[in-house]
Design a protein around this motif. Structure first.
Motif, PDB file in Angstrom:
ATOM      1  N   GLU A 180       2.003  -6.444  -7.941  1.00  0.00           N
ATOM      2  CA  GLU A 180       0.794  -6.873  -8.863  1.00  0.00           C
ATOM      3  C   GLU A 180      -0.020  -5.429  -8.831  1.00  0.00           C
ATOM      4  O   GLU A 180      -0.077  -4.649  -8.014  1.00  0.00           O
ATOM      5  CB  GLU A 180       0.047  -7.953  -8.232  1.00  0.00           C
ATOM      6  CG  GLU A 180       0.581  -9.383  -8.157  1.00  0.00           C
ATOM      7  CD  GLU A 180       0.895 -10.068  -9.365  1.00  0.00           C
ATOM      8  OE1 GLU A 180       0.597  -9.232 -10.620  1.00  0.00           O
ATOM      9  OE2 GLU A 180       1.691 -10.985  -9.532  1.00  0.00           O
ATOM     10  N   THR A 186      -6.733  -6.540  -6.117  1.00  0.00           N
ATOM     11  CA  THR A 186      -5.946  -7.539  -5.740  1.00  0.00           C
ATOM     12  C   THR A 186      -5.789  -7.896  -4.457  1.00  0.00           C
ATOM     13  O   THR A 186      -5.721  -9.079  -3.894  1.00  0.00           O
ATOM     14  CB  THR A 186      -4.547  -7.387  -6.475  1.00  0.00           C
ATOM     15  OG1 THR A 186      -4.687  -7.066  -7.919  1.00  0.00           O
ATOM     16  CG2 THR A 186      -3.572  -8.695  -6.397  1.00  0.00           C
ATOM     17  N   LYS A 196      -8.211 -13.470  -8.916  1.00  0.00           N
ATOM     18  CA  LYS A 196      -6.930 -12.645  -9.212  1.00  0.00           C
ATOM     19  C   LYS A 196      -6.633 -12.857 -10.756  1.00  0.00           C
ATOM     20  O   LYS A 196      -5.990 -11.854 -11.163  1.00  0.00           O
ATOM     21  CB  LYS A 196      -5.859 -13.208  -8.464  1.00  0.00           C
ATOM     22  CG  LYS A 196      -6.063 -13.013  -6.821  1.00  0.00           C
ATOM     23  CD  LYS A 196      -6.618 -11.702  -6.501  1.00  0.00           C
ATOM     24  CE  LYS A 196      -7.200 -11.832  -5.051  1.00  0.00           C
ATOM     25  NZ  LYS A 196      -7.919 -10.611  -4.790  1.00  0.00           N
ATOM     26  N   ILE A 199      -7.667  -9.922 -12.448  1.00  0.00           N
ATOM     27  CA  ILE A 199      -6.629  -8.681 -12.707  1.00  0.00           C
ATOM     28  C   ILE A 199      -5.567  -8.958 -13.300  1.00  0.00           C
ATOM     29  O   ILE A 199      -4.987  -8.019 -14.492  1.00  0.00           O
ATOM     30  CB  ILE A 199      -6.421  -8.399 -11.289  1.00  0.00           C
ATOM     31  CG1 ILE A 199      -7.498  -8.190 -10.435  1.00  0.00           C
ATOM     32  CG2 ILE A 199      -5.667  -7.138 -11.394  1.00  0.00           C
ATOM     33  CD1 ILE A 199      -8.483  -7.288 -10.610  1.00  0.00           C
TER      34      ILE A 199
END
Length: 471
Positions: A180, A186, A196, A199
């Motif tokens: 990711e 994160t 999250k 993001i």
């Protein structure tokens, strides 16, 4: 739209609604909600527009704070989002994780006597709401350039650099060993501060702008760094600083002693629904245990608050100085206290003790010795029962081996040495760097500034027109 000049006299500072402690400890979500439009407009209207923007001066990226507060007050949300992005490639993230009490809000004229404008929460609101309503950066007039840039590291410095380059028409590919984007955004910052999904939205925005991501790919192992250098006009390195400071405490190798970052990464993987290996699962098994966290920065606050959510029976932060000397955000300290964390000040760790695994932490009493220093009080020590001890003393540079192998100059500390045509250019002219890899462990917002300004310097070297950045 006319405005009252002294709204702050009648309207007190207000934060978004905060989840009750009993509720938030059972959820992996941010503890602060979001302003409703009317609330955001009212809070933005508290700004004095004082003429000397101390808030902007106190912001590492030089945000045009009074100007976008006024746009929010008028309900001109898309214009506010556009202006916020002119200086900050990641405003919705900085609105959540910056220590505003030490930066923009701490510099606010109203901070003394009337309480600062809620700048961070309004910044979060205006970007979240603009995204929700469909706002996206306008790149319709951007003309593609011939240059290609590789960015190594999808943390805040790398993402900021990529954002600025694609806005100028440069082709950008970001490489990261994680699956990711975000780096420590994160895998380090817990969801009670930064969910999250935030993001994930930023990734969608960047991909929509033309940034390409190569994730789960470890430069130096899965792809040779030399190939990146050869195949691109420039490479930006934003690999961060993730090597823990070694306190060299006796007993720190005992089972039950956890470095902060692996602990936080394991928790992030749990939140993301990843399969945990046995070691990660063991680190997160805190239910009913006594947890001592050593350190006083934001990482320590992340650890104590995470431990509470994982069911620890007793959590304390052990710090060698007093409360005023703690480097962590005052808001985070308050939140930790609210959530049942005990703070043990003026205690310096001497040793971690136990037979077969951690059983106790031995500490010495300390006293102030001037200018933030401390001294140990002779003959005054105590032993604290502990099942788990988490070490959160900070991080040092983590230079990948391929940097030195390709002639990149490093300081004795492991930091990349800049100072070519720009502070961000390394001893290898095609290689640029920023964030913690260049300056050492620091704030998210300073990494964002580095990535932004390194991109501007690259563009000048490409003989293009650099996009606007803050002075």
């Amino acid at each position: 739209m006319p405005r009252a000049q002294f709204d702050f006299l009648d309207l007190p500072r207000q934060m978004p609604k905060e989840l009750a402690v009993a509720t938030r400890l059972g959820l992996d979500v941010e503890i602060y909600g979001k302003f409703e439009p009317a609330e955001a407009k009212a809070q933005a209207g508290r700004c004095l527009d004082c003429g000397n923007p101390y808030c902007s001066n106190g912001c590492p990226v030089g945000n045009a704070i009074p100007q976008w507060l006024e746009l929010v007050r008028q309900g001109r949300l898309f214009e506010a989002a556009t202006l916020a992005h002119e200086t900050n490639p990641l405003p919705e993230i900085c609105g959540r994780v910056c220590p505003q009490d030490r930066l923009c809000e701490g510099a606010c004229t109203l901070e003394t006597g009337f309480d600062a404008v809620t700048i961070g929460s309004i910044e979060k609101y205006l970007v979240d709401e603009a995204f929700k309503q469909g706002w996206r950066p306008d790149l319709s007039r951007v003309k593609p350039r011939k240059e290609r840039v590789a960015v190594v590291g999808a943390g805040p410095a790398g993402l900021a650099c990529a954002d600025r380059l694609v806005r100028a028409g440069v082709s950008v590919t970001v490489f990261d060993r994680h699956d990711e984007i975000g780096g420590l955004l994160t895998f380090g910052i817990p969801p009670f501060k930064l969910e999250k999904s935030v993001i994930a939205t930023r990734r969608q925005v960047l991909e929509g702008m033309g940034v390409r991501f190569q994730l789960g790919l470890d430069v130096g192992r899965d792809i040779e760094f030399g190939k990146l250098i050869a195949g691109h006009d420039a490479v930006f390195v934003g690999t961060g600083a993730t090597t823990p400071v070694d306190a060299r405490l006796p007993g720190q190798s005992l089972p039950g002693v956890l470095p902060a970052l692996p602990f936080l990464i394991a928790n992030a993987r749990r939140v993301l629904g990843r399969t945990l290996d046995a070691d990660d699962a063991a680190m997160l098994d805190l239910k009913g245990k006594r947890v001592r966290v050593l350190g006083g920065g934001d990482t320590a606050m992340d650890c104590v608050r995470t431990a509470r959510r994982l069911g620890a029976a007793e959590v304390s932060c052990v710090y060698r100085r007093d409360a005023e000397s703690m480097p962590g955000s005052r808001r985070e300290v308050k939140n930790a206290r609210d959530e049942g964390v005990e703070f043990l000040f003026h205690r310096a760790p001497l040793a971690i003790e136990g037979e077969g695994r951690v059983q106790a932490l031995r500490v010495a009493r300390t006293e102030a010795a001037g200018r933030g220093a401390f001294s140990i009080v002779e003959g005054e020590s105590e032993t604290l029962a502990a099942d788990v001890v988490i070490l959160a003393f900070g991080y040092r540079a983590s230079p990948p081996a391929w940097l030195a192998e390709h002639g990149v100059r490093l300081a004795d500390s492991g930091l990349i040495v800049g100072g070519g045509a720009s502070p961000y250019q390394t001893s290898v002219p095609k290689l640029w760097a920023g964030g913690d890899a260049l300056r050492g462990a620091d704030l998210v917002v300073t990494a964002v500034r580095d990535g932004r300004d390194a991109a501007a310097a690259m563009l000048r070297q490409f003989k293009g027109i650099a996009i606007r950045t803050a002075a």
